[in-house]
Design a protein around this motif. Sequence first.
Motif, PDB file in Angstrom:
ATOM      1  N   GLU A 139       0.827  -1.192   0.000  1.00 11.91           N
ATOM      2  CA  GLU A 139       0.000   0.000   0.000  1.00 11.91           C
ATOM      3  C   GLU A 139       0.866   1.249   0.000  1.00 11.91           C
ATOM      4  OE1 GLU A 139      -2.616  -0.118   3.287  1.00 11.91           O
ATOM      5  OE2 GLU A 139      -3.667  -1.933   2.658  1.00 11.91           O
ATOM      6  N   ARG A 140       0.457   2.201  -0.801  1.00  9.56           N
ATOM      7  CA  ARG A 140       1.229   3.434  -0.913  1.00  9.56           C
ATOM      8  C   ARG A 140       0.894   4.368   0.249  1.00  9.56           C
ATOM      9  NH1 ARG A 140      -0.958   2.900  -6.175  1.00  9.56           N
ATOM     10  NH2 ARG A 140       0.543   2.049  -7.657  1.00  9.56           N
ATOM     11  N   VAL A 141       1.912   4.993   0.761  1.00  9.44           N
ATOM     12  CA  VAL A 141       1.730   5.980   1.821  1.00  9.44           C
ATOM     13  C   VAL A 141       2.062   7.348   1.249  1.00  9.44           C
ATOM     14  CG1 VAL A 141       2.454   6.729   4.098  1.00  9.44           C
ATOM     15  CG2 VAL A 141       2.339   4.284   3.573  1.00  9.44           C
ATOM     16  N   GLU A 142       1.101   8.226   1.274  1.00  5.35           N
ATOM     17  CA  GLU A 142       1.317   9.558   0.730  1.00  5.35           C
ATOM     18  C   GLU A 142       2.164  10.373   1.704  1.00  5.35           C
ATOM     19  OE1 GLU A 142      -1.216  13.397  -0.920  1.00  5.35           O
ATOM     20  OE2 GLU A 142      -2.244  11.544  -0.359  1.00  5.35           O
ATOM     21  N   LEU A 143       3.284  10.853   1.227  1.00  4.45           N
ATOM     22  CA  LEU A 143       4.207  11.622   2.057  1.00  4.45           C
ATOM     23  C   LEU A 143       4.017  13.108   1.793  1.00  4.45           C
ATOM     24  CD1 LEU A 143       7.458   9.506   1.600  1.00  4.45           C
ATOM     25  CD2 LEU A 143       5.834   9.426   3.505  1.00  4.45           C
ATOM     26  N   ARG A 144       3.916  13.873   2.868  1.00  7.00           N
ATOM     27  CA  ARG A 144       3.817  15.325   2.734  1.00  7.00           C
ATOM     28  C   ARG A 144       5.217  15.901   2.628  1.00  7.00           C
ATOM     29  NH1 ARG A 144       0.574  17.811   7.491  1.00  7.00           N
ATOM     30  NH2 ARG A 144       1.151  19.673   6.292  1.00  7.00           N
ATOM     31  N   ILE A 145       5.442  16.684   1.609  1.00  8.31           N
ATOM     32  CA  ILE A 145       6.759  17.282   1.391  1.00  8.31           C
ATOM     33  C   ILE A 145       6.888  18.513   2.278  1.00  8.31           C
ATOM     34  CG2 ILE A 145       8.276  18.353  -0.306  1.00  8.31           C
ATOM     35  CD1 ILE A 145       6.826  16.767  -2.451  1.00  8.31           C
ATOM     36  N   PRO A 146       7.904  18.531   3.136  1.00 15.82           N
ATOM     37  CA  PRO A 146       8.056  19.697   4.010  1.00 15.82           C
ATOM     38  C   PRO A 146       8.643  20.880   3.236  1.00 15.82           C
ATOM     39  CG  PRO A 146       9.860  18.175   4.358  1.00 15.82           C
ATOM     40  CD  PRO A 146       8.928  17.504   3.381  1.00 15.82           C
ATOM     41  N   LEU A 321       3.593  18.938 -12.336  1.00 14.60           N
ATOM     42  CA  LEU A 321       4.728  18.750 -11.441  1.00 14.60           C
ATOM     43  C   LEU A 321       4.305  18.371 -10.040  1.00 14.60           C
ATOM     44  CD1 LEU A 321       7.024  21.717 -12.538  1.00 14.60           C
ATOM     45  CD2 LEU A 321       6.884  19.390 -13.458  1.00 14.60           C
ATOM     46  N   ALA A 322       3.045  18.563  -9.702  1.00 14.80           N
ATOM     47  CA  ALA A 322       2.583  18.238  -8.361  1.00 14.80           C
ATOM     48  C   ALA A 322       2.386  16.736  -8.197  1.00 14.80           C
ATOM     49  CB  ALA A 322       1.281  18.974  -8.066  1.00 14.80           C
ATOM     50  N   ARG A 323       1.959  16.018  -9.234  1.00  9.12           N
ATOM     51  CA  ARG A 323       1.628  14.600  -9.061  1.00  9.12           C
ATOM     52  C   ARG A 323       2.839  13.696  -8.897  1.00  9.12           C
ATOM     53  NH1 ARG A 323      -3.290  13.601 -13.263  1.00  9.12           N
ATOM     54  NH2 ARG A 323      -3.207  11.544 -12.312  1.00  9.12           N
ATOM     55  N   GLY A 360       3.029   9.628  -9.797  1.00 10.25           N
ATOM     56  CA  GLY A 360       2.360   9.572  -8.514  1.00 10.25           C
ATOM     57  C   GLY A 360       1.543   8.297  -8.380  1.00 10.25           C
ATOM     58  N   LYS A 361       0.834   7.925  -9.424  1.00 12.42           N
ATOM     59  CA  LYS A 361       0.036   6.702  -9.427  1.00 12.42           C
ATOM     60  C   LYS A 361       0.828   5.487  -9.901  1.00 12.42           C
ATOM     61  CE  LYS A 361      -4.435   8.952 -10.207  1.00 12.42           C
ATOM     62  NZ  LYS A 361      -5.624   9.022 -11.097  1.00 12.42           N
ATOM     63  N   GLN A 362       2.082   5.710 -10.298  1.00 14.75           N
ATOM     64  CA  GLN A 362       2.940   4.620 -10.786  1.00 14.75           C
ATOM     65  C   GLN A 362       2.310   3.917 -11.990  1.00 14.75           C
ATOM     66  OE1 GLN A 362       6.132   2.880  -9.433  1.00 14.75           O
ATOM     67  NE2 GLN A 362       6.277   5.088  -9.289  1.00 14.75           N
ATOM     68  N   SER A 363       1.849   4.721 -12.963  1.00 14.96           N
ATOM     69  CA  SER A 363       1.213   4.148 -14.139  1.00 14.96           C
ATOM     70  C   SER A 363       1.743   4.828 -15.392  1.00 14.96           C
ATOM     71  CB  SER A 363      -0.310   4.303 -14.065  1.00 14.96           C
ATOM     72  OG  SER A 363      -0.667   5.681 -14.087  1.00 14.96           O
ATOM     73  N   LEU A 386       5.235   0.971 -12.061  1.00 13.19           N
ATOM     74  CA  LEU A 386       6.499   1.222 -12.741  1.00 13.19           C
ATOM     75  C   LEU A 386       7.679   0.568 -12.037  1.00 13.19           C
ATOM     76  CD1 LEU A 386       6.005   5.000 -13.674  1.00 13.19           C
ATOM     77  CD2 LEU A 386       5.530   2.972 -15.063  1.00 13.19           C
ATOM     78  N   ALA A 387       7.619   0.417 -10.720  1.00 13.18           N
ATOM     79  CA  ALA A 387       8.758  -0.144  -9.991  1.00 13.18           C
ATOM     80  C   ALA A 387       8.246  -1.011  -8.839  1.00 13.18           C
ATOM     81  CB  ALA A 387       9.670   0.963  -9.471  1.00 13.18           C
ATOM     82  N   PRO A 388       8.390  -2.360  -8.952  1.00  5.11           N
ATOM     83  CA  PRO A 388       8.807  -3.076 -10.158  1.00  5.11           C
ATOM     84  C   PRO A 388       7.715  -3.035 -11.220  1.00  5.11           C
ATOM     85  CG  PRO A 388       8.151  -4.627  -8.473  1.00  5.11           C
ATOM     86  CD  PRO A 388       8.124  -3.278  -7.827  1.00  5.11           C
ATOM     87  N   LEU A 389       8.107  -3.189 -12.460  1.00  4.94           N
ATOM     88  CA  LEU A 389       7.204  -2.998 -13.586  1.00  4.94           C
ATOM     89  C   LEU A 389       6.114  -4.068 -13.632  1.00  4.94           C
ATOM     90  CD1 LEU A 389       6.640  -1.411 -16.223  1.00  4.94           C
ATOM     91  CD2 LEU A 389       8.109  -3.069 -17.394  1.00  4.94           C
ATOM     92  N   VAL A 390       4.878  -3.603 -13.795  1.00  3.73           N
ATOM     93  CA  VAL A 390       3.739  -4.477 -14.074  1.00  3.73           C
ATOM     94  C   VAL A 390       3.059  -3.897 -15.309  1.00  3.73           C
ATOM     95  CG1 VAL A 390       1.556  -5.408 -13.257  1.00  3.73           C
ATOM     96  CG2 VAL A 390       3.446  -5.077 -11.648  1.00  3.73           C
ATOM     97  N   ALA A 391       3.092  -4.616 -16.429  1.00  8.65           N
ATOM     98  CA  ALA A 391       2.643  -4.024 -17.687  1.00  8.65           C
ATOM     99  C   ALA A 391       2.093  -5.083 -18.623  1.00  8.65           C
ATOM    100  CB  ALA A 391       3.798  -3.278 -18.362  1.00  8.65           C
ATOM    101  N   SER A 392       1.364  -4.617 -19.635  1.00 12.32           N
ATOM    102  CA  SER A 392       0.864  -5.468 -20.719  1.00 12.32           C
ATOM    103  C   SER A 392       1.129  -4.760 -22.039  1.00 12.32           C
ATOM    104  CB  SER A 392      -0.629  -5.739 -20.549  1.00 12.32           C
ATOM    105  OG  SER A 392      -1.360  -4.518 -20.590  1.00 12.32           O
TER     106      SER A 392
END
Length: 700
Positions: A139-146, A321-323, A360-363, A386-392
């Motif tokens: 699960e992805r954890v959204e990190l707040r950029i200080p 640039l935000a995503r 951001g969504k790794q897609s 994208l990391a690790p790659l899952v693709a078709s």
Amino acid sequence: MKALKLLAYGAGGLLALLLVALGVAVLVIDGGFVKARLEHAMQEKHRTLTIEGEPRIRLYPVAGIALGKLVLTEPASDKVFLALDSAEIAVATLPLLSREVAVEVLRISGLQVNIARGADGRLNFADLTGAGEPEGSPERVELRIPAVRIAQIAIERARIGYRDAASGQEVTIDDLSLKTGRLDGATPGQVAFSARLTGRRPELDIRAQAAGAVRFNLQRQEIGLDAFSFQVKGRADRDTLAVEIAAPKVEITPSYASGSAIAASVKLSGPKHRLDAKLNLAAAEGTAKALSIPSLALELVARAEGRSVKGKLSTPLQADLARPAIELPKIAANLTLSGAGLPQKGLALLVDAALKADFGKQSAAGELAARFEDSNLRAKFAATRLAPLVASFDVNADRLNLDRLMPPKKTPAKGDDRIELSALKGPRVSGKVAIGALTVQRLKLAELKADIKLAGGKLEVAPHSANLYGGTLAGSLVADANGNRIAIKESVRGVQLGPLLRDAAEQDRLEGRGDVTLDVAAAGTGVWAMKKALGGAARVEMRDGAVKGINLAEAIQDVRAVLGSMSATASDPSKRTDFSEITASFVIRNGVAHNDDLQGKAPLLRLTGGGVVDIGNSTVNYTARAAVVATSKGQGGRDLSKLAGVTVPVRITGALEKPAVAVDFTELAAKSGVDLVKALGRERGVTEKIGDKLRGLFRR
């Protein structure tokens, strides 16, 4: 380059070490206590940490720590992992409460970091970062950029090295210097950077430098450049390299984007390679969340391996640039390929494509349409991670001639060439390939279809099928990184042997139709090891055909003729030996193929044989026997009735690439009833004459 990414870990590790020290210092003021705790923590990891003197600690209004000389060893070793002459880091205390990092000073002098990857693939700092431990929930954890404000950074005389025990690769960043003015996110601050990059495998000696004014605020997605330039010059192997980037003015914020065009160039020249590329990005428009660059244009001239490419590529660019996310909605390329094997005027390649990626969504997703000569190719792909790659993916082409596109084939791979399948570990990819007509290595296939799946380190090209020279091909291919194993199962049915051999081996020796069944597997780290480990089974069946270049019945008659001091008929390419069928099966163990059931039927002849083909050592030891059946007339009308029952044994021995072919006179004398010893005494050179007769069958 992956190695460069690893080099950055050294500097990150040092910063983490200093921040840990600072965190401890918040609880205790005594520098001696901090020193003791740090040294003890490293002892628990079987490392030795030596700090000269006592760290200087301060807590308010600025929290910081200053160190003198420091040395940290590798685990259970006296080898130096990290060393420095002095370091100091200090941040304002109160802003930390509002998630703002205000760095008052970051000063490092004489830094040395030695990163190493062992033969087992483990990095020498894995125990410090937890690398190699089981991964937690995906699960992805959204990190707040200080918010980050920097008063100054001063890094001088830094050295970061990387070595790989398995590949022998070594990369070193030396003479690294980084100095900045105030980077507060509001006004541009001056930045000056320089470093030297050297390496082995490949050989590198490159210097890089950058200078200009920079402004950034990661929390608000703001970035600005003013009179910024970056240059790289040096040598990579035997090639000279020059890179230049100029950004006169760039300003990107959530509310607007503006500036001037950015220009970049890359030049690489050497005895075997040439690259001259120029990139121009039009002035940015829009905002940080809807950034638009109306035109990205690339001009390219490149040469390598006797081939060259020249042309242009262009596309608009959109980004958030935000995503962050990026999209190239309309890529258009017009390229010309020229060189060995291509048309004199070159091969024109037109490409229309689109690409988008949401980091951001790794897609990511993309599609491509290419046109060259009379070929049309379409492809599309989608990645859900994208990391690790899952693709078709899905690839379709009406016709494709890879021999026209790929450089001429070099000399065959050496027997000790390494086969490395570890790159298959990690990604999960699935897709389909369909090609109406494919030419590769002179072979011509039609209606090629293949399903491809990569998961768990195993690549499967299965099922796959194609029409092949009037017949069919179907089977599977598996490459498994778990054990470095390759397995092949193929079934070829009803293939026309003449056209197949003319294209595949440039030989016109057979006619007829054939079936081949192959089920083999091998494991090993190199070509030689896999050949020695090859195991499985194979079967060959040929029917209703002919061996060109010799009439075997006449050749047997000529054996008797030579022994009777009559003149022998020379091998004639226009002659042929018809056969109704030839079959042989092979059992393969430890790289050695065993056969003992060769059977061949011709109108007046029978063929048997057996022996071994040592694939691992590239040798052969085989005996084929041609016998005349009882009849009055042979092929070509020659009377063979007196030769009924005569068997001519042919020994094939030596190197598999060029075996020696000779008549086994001992066996011939024992079974033919002819006094060969006396005959040989009467006819000088008879051995060579008979041998030449039968060598014509094998073109040796």
